[in-house]
Design a protein around this motif. Structure first.
Motif, mmCIF file in Angstrom:
data_model
loop_
_atom_site.group_PDB
_atom_site.id
_atom_site.type_symbol
_atom_site.label_atom_id
_atom_site.label_comp_id
_atom_site.label_asym_id
_atom_site.label_seq_id
_atom_site.Cartn_x
_atom_site.Cartn_y
_atom_site.Cartn_z
ATOM 1 N N PHE A 20 12.071 20.592 59.214
ATOM 2 C CA PHE A 20 12.089 19.429 58.331
ATOM 3 C C PHE A 20 11.736 19.865 56.910
ATOM 4 C CE2 PHE A 20 9.834 15.859 56.279
ATOM 5 C CZ PHE A 20 10.843 14.909 56.299
ATOM 6 N N GLN A 21 12.652 19.621 55.961
ATOM 7 C CA GLN A 21 12.475 20.050 54.571
ATOM 8 C C GLN A 21 12.116 18.895 53.642
ATOM 9 O OE1 GLN A 21 13.005 23.324 53.589
ATOM 10 N NE2 GLN A 21 13.731 24.086 55.571
ATOM 11 N N LYS A 66 6.760 26.697 56.865
ATOM 12 C CA LYS A 66 5.713 27.086 55.918
ATOM 13 C C LYS A 66 6.242 27.397 54.518
ATOM 14 C CE LYS A 66 5.760 31.914 57.491
ATOM 15 N NZ LYS A 66 4.923 33.002 58.065
ATOM 16 N N ASP A 67 7.576 27.633 54.378
ATOM 17 C CA ASP A 67 8.102 27.924 53.044
ATOM 18 C C ASP A 67 8.292 26.664 52.195
ATOM 19 O OD1 ASP A 67 10.144 27.002 54.646
ATOM 20 O OD2 ASP A 67 11.676 28.291 53.767
ATOM 21 N N VAL A 68 8.068 25.479 52.787
ATOM 22 C CA VAL A 68 8.094 24.233 52.015
ATOM 23 C C VAL A 68 6.728 24.076 51.348
ATOM 24 C CG1 VAL A 68 8.328 21.724 52.107
ATOM 25 C CG2 VAL A 68 9.793 23.177 53.535
ATOM 26 N N LYS A 69 6.689 24.278 50.054
ATOM 27 C CA LYS A 69 5.402 24.305 49.344
ATOM 28 C C LYS A 69 4.797 22.924 49.178
ATOM 29 C CE LYS A 69 5.861 28.717 48.924
ATOM 30 N NZ LYS A 69 5.085 29.611 49.808
ATOM 31 N N SER A 70 5.663 21.925 48.913
ATOM 32 C CA SER A 70 5.143 20.581 48.697
ATOM 33 C C SER A 70 6.253 19.565 48.910
ATOM 34 C CB SER A 70 4.563 20.436 47.284
ATOM 35 O OG SER A 70 5.589 20.619 46.313
ATOM 36 N N ILE A 71 5.850 18.319 49.139
ATOM 37 C CA ILE A 71 6.778 17.200 49.282
ATOM 38 C C ILE A 71 6.383 16.145 48.256
ATOM 39 C CG2 ILE A 71 7.553 15.355 50.822
ATOM 40 C CD1 ILE A 71 7.241 17.234 53.148
ATOM 41 N N SER A 72 7.348 15.649 47.512
ATOM 42 C CA SER A 72 7.067 14.724 46.414
ATOM 43 C C SER A 72 6.416 13.443 46.918
ATOM 44 C CB SER A 72 8.362 14.388 45.672
ATOM 45 O OG SER A 72 9.224 13.633 46.511
ATOM 46 N N ASN A 73 5.786 12.720 45.970
ATOM 47 C CA ASN A 73 5.144 11.451 46.331
ATOM 48 C C ASN A 73 6.151 10.456 46.882
ATOM 49 O OD1 ASN A 73 2.600 12.317 45.570
ATOM 50 N ND2 ASN A 73 2.825 11.614 43.448
ATOM 51 N N LYS A 105 8.099 7.702 51.840
ATOM 52 C CA LYS A 105 9.161 7.451 52.815
ATOM 53 C C LYS A 105 8.720 7.885 54.210
ATOM 54 C CE LYS A 105 13.314 6.454 54.264
ATOM 55 N NZ LYS A 105 13.770 5.052 54.397
ATOM 56 N N ILE A 106 8.062 9.034 54.275
ATOM 57 C CA ILE A 106 7.539 9.501 55.564
ATOM 58 C C ILE A 106 6.542 8.493 56.121
ATOM 59 C CG2 ILE A 106 6.108 11.275 56.648
ATOM 60 C CD1 ILE A 106 7.413 13.304 54.747
#
Length: 362
Positions: free
Chosen positions: A301-302, A331-338, A343-344
Motif C-alpha cells: 500500500f503506497q 518501508k520505502d514509503v517515507k510519509s503519507i500526506s494529511n 481518507k484512510i
C-alpha cells in the motif's frame, strides 16, 4: 589447444571416489564435461555449460541434485532414475537446454518427492514418481511448439505451471482433483484450475495484456476459479482497472477464508475506451458474497487514491464474518500526506465492524 575438460575431469574422478557430502561445480567447459558416478555424495549442484551424465554407475547416497544453465541430452536424465539413484528426493533442473532436436525426457523414480523442471527443447516429458508431492514445470519445445507432459503421482499436492497448459497434451495421471497448493503463473495456465478445482491455497500471479482483447482474454480465462480457502492475488493490470479485475476474481471465488492481495502501482492513466474494465457494473459489489472470508491482508500500500478506492470497495463486499484487515505499507514509503491520512481514517471509521490496521511493513 588447451582443454579445461582434460584438467577438470581427473579431479572429478578423484572427487567422485572420496566426496561423502556435497559436491558443487560452477564453471563452463568447452566441449562438454561428463560427471562421473559419485556413490557417496548426498548433494550435487551443477552450474556448467555443457554436461553429460554418466551412462553407467551408481549415485547410491544422492538425495538432492540441482542442474542449472547446462546444455545436455534428454536421454541423460536416465542417470537419475531408480535404481541408480535409489535415495534421490529432490531434483531441480533450471534454465537447461536440451540439444539434438525435440528431446524425450523420462524421470522415473520411486524415491523422488520434489521436482522442478525448467527446460527448452523438450519434445516429451514423462514423470513417474509415486512419492512426488511438489512439482514445478516449464517444458518448452523447439520452434515454439507445445511439449507433451505426463506426470504420474497419486500423492501430488503442490503444483505450479509456467507457460501454456493444454489438457490434451499435459496430463496428471493418478492424481485427484484436490491439491494443497496451486500456483497459476501465466494467463494460459488458468485452464489448470479445471484439472485441480479444489485447493487449500491458490496463487494467481499473472499479467493482463493491454487493450479490450487482453481484458476479455482475462475474463474468459478466469470464468472458473478453483475453490480455495486461501487466495493470493498478484495481478499486473497495465492500465486496466485493478479494482475491476480483482472484484471479477472474487465474484468467481468460492470458500475463501483468507485473502492476500499485492497492490500494484496504479497511477491515474485510464484504459482504452469501451474496455469492460471501465464499465460501471465492473465495480459493483452488491453481488459479491464472501460468506467464508475472515481475514484480508493487503501488501504494498503506497497511499495512492486508487489503492484506497480499491480497499473501500473490498470492504463494501458482503463478508458477514470478516473481522480483520491488515494493510501493509512498505518501508520505502517515507510519509503519507494529511489528505490521504484523513481518507484512510474515513475508510476505517466507515466500517466499524471490521478491525482495519494500517501498519509499516519491514
Amino acid at each position: 589447444m588447451y582443454s579445461y575438460a582434460a584438467t577438470v575431469e581427473p579431479w572429478l574422478e578423484f572427487a567422485s571416489r572420496r566426496v561423502a557430502g556435497n559436491l558443487t561445480l560452477n564453471f563452463s567447459v568447452a566441449g562438454g564435461l561428463e560427471l562421473p558416478a559419485c556413490e557417496r555424495a548426498t548433494s550435487i549442484n551443477l552450474h556448467v555449460g555443457h554436461l553429460r551424465l554418466p551412462p553407467a554407475g551408481s549415485f547410491a547416497a544422492l538425495a538432492s541434485l540441482s542442474i542449472v544453465g547446462a546444455r545436455m541430452q534428454g536421454g541423460d536424465f536416465e542417470a537419475v532414475c531408480s535404481p541408480r539413484c535409489p535415495r534421490l528426493r529432490r531434483l531441480a533442473v533450471r534454465s537447461v537446454t536440451l540439444v539434438g532436436g525435440a528431446a524425450d525426457v523420462s524421470v522415473r523414480s520411486g524415491s523422488l518427492e520434489w521436482l522442478v523442471f525448467m527446460a527448452q527443447g523438450v519434445g516429451r516429458l514423462e514423470v513417474a514418481a509415486p512419492r512426488l508431492r511438489y512439482f514445478r514445470a516449464e517444458a518448452k519445445a523447439a520452434a515454439g511448439d507445445v511439449s507433451d507432459v505426463s506426470v504420474a503421482s497419486p500423492v501430488l499436492e503442490d503444483v505450479a505451471w509456467y507457460g501454456e497448459f493444454d489438457p490434451r497434451r499435459h496430463r496428471f495421471a493418478e492424481a485427484g482433483h484436490r491439491l494443497r497448493k496451486l500456483m497459476v503463473m501465466d494467463m494460459p495456465t488458468a485452464a489448470l484450475m479445471r484439472r485441480f478445482y479444489i485447493v487449500d491455497e491458490l496463487v494467481l500471479s499473472f499479467g493482463i495484456s493491454p487493450g479490450i482483447r487482453g481484458y476479455k482474454t482475462f475474463l474468459n480465462a478466469t470464468s472458473m476459479i478453483a475453490k480455495c480457502e486461501v487466495l493470493e492475488v498478484q495481478v499486473t493490470t497495465r492500465r486496466h482497472a485493478f479494482s475491476s479485475a480483482v472484484l471479477h476474481l472474487l465474484r468467481k471465488s468460492v470458500g475463501v477464508a483468507k485473502l492476500l492481495i499485492r497492490l500494484p502501482r496504479m497511477g491515474n492513466k485510464s484504459c482504452t475506451e469501451g474496455c469492460p474494465c471501465s464499465l460501471t457494473d465492473s465495480c459493483n459489489t452488491d453481488k459479491i458474497q464472501l460468506d467464508s472470508l475472515k481475514e484480508v491482508e493487503i501488501l504494498e500500500f503506497q497511499g495512492e487514491f486508487n489503492q484506497m478506492k480499491f480497499i473501500n470497495l473490498l470492504l463494501d463486499c458482503q463478508a458477514p464474518i470478516l473481522k480483520k484487515v491488515y494493510v501493509r505499507i512498505p518501508k520505502d514509503v517515507k510519509s503519507i500526506s494529511n489528505t490521504k491520512s484523513k481518507k484512510i481514517r474515513s475508510i476505517i471509521d466507515g466500517h466499524p465492524e471490521i478491525d482495519v490496521e494500517f501498519k509499516l511493513w519491514s
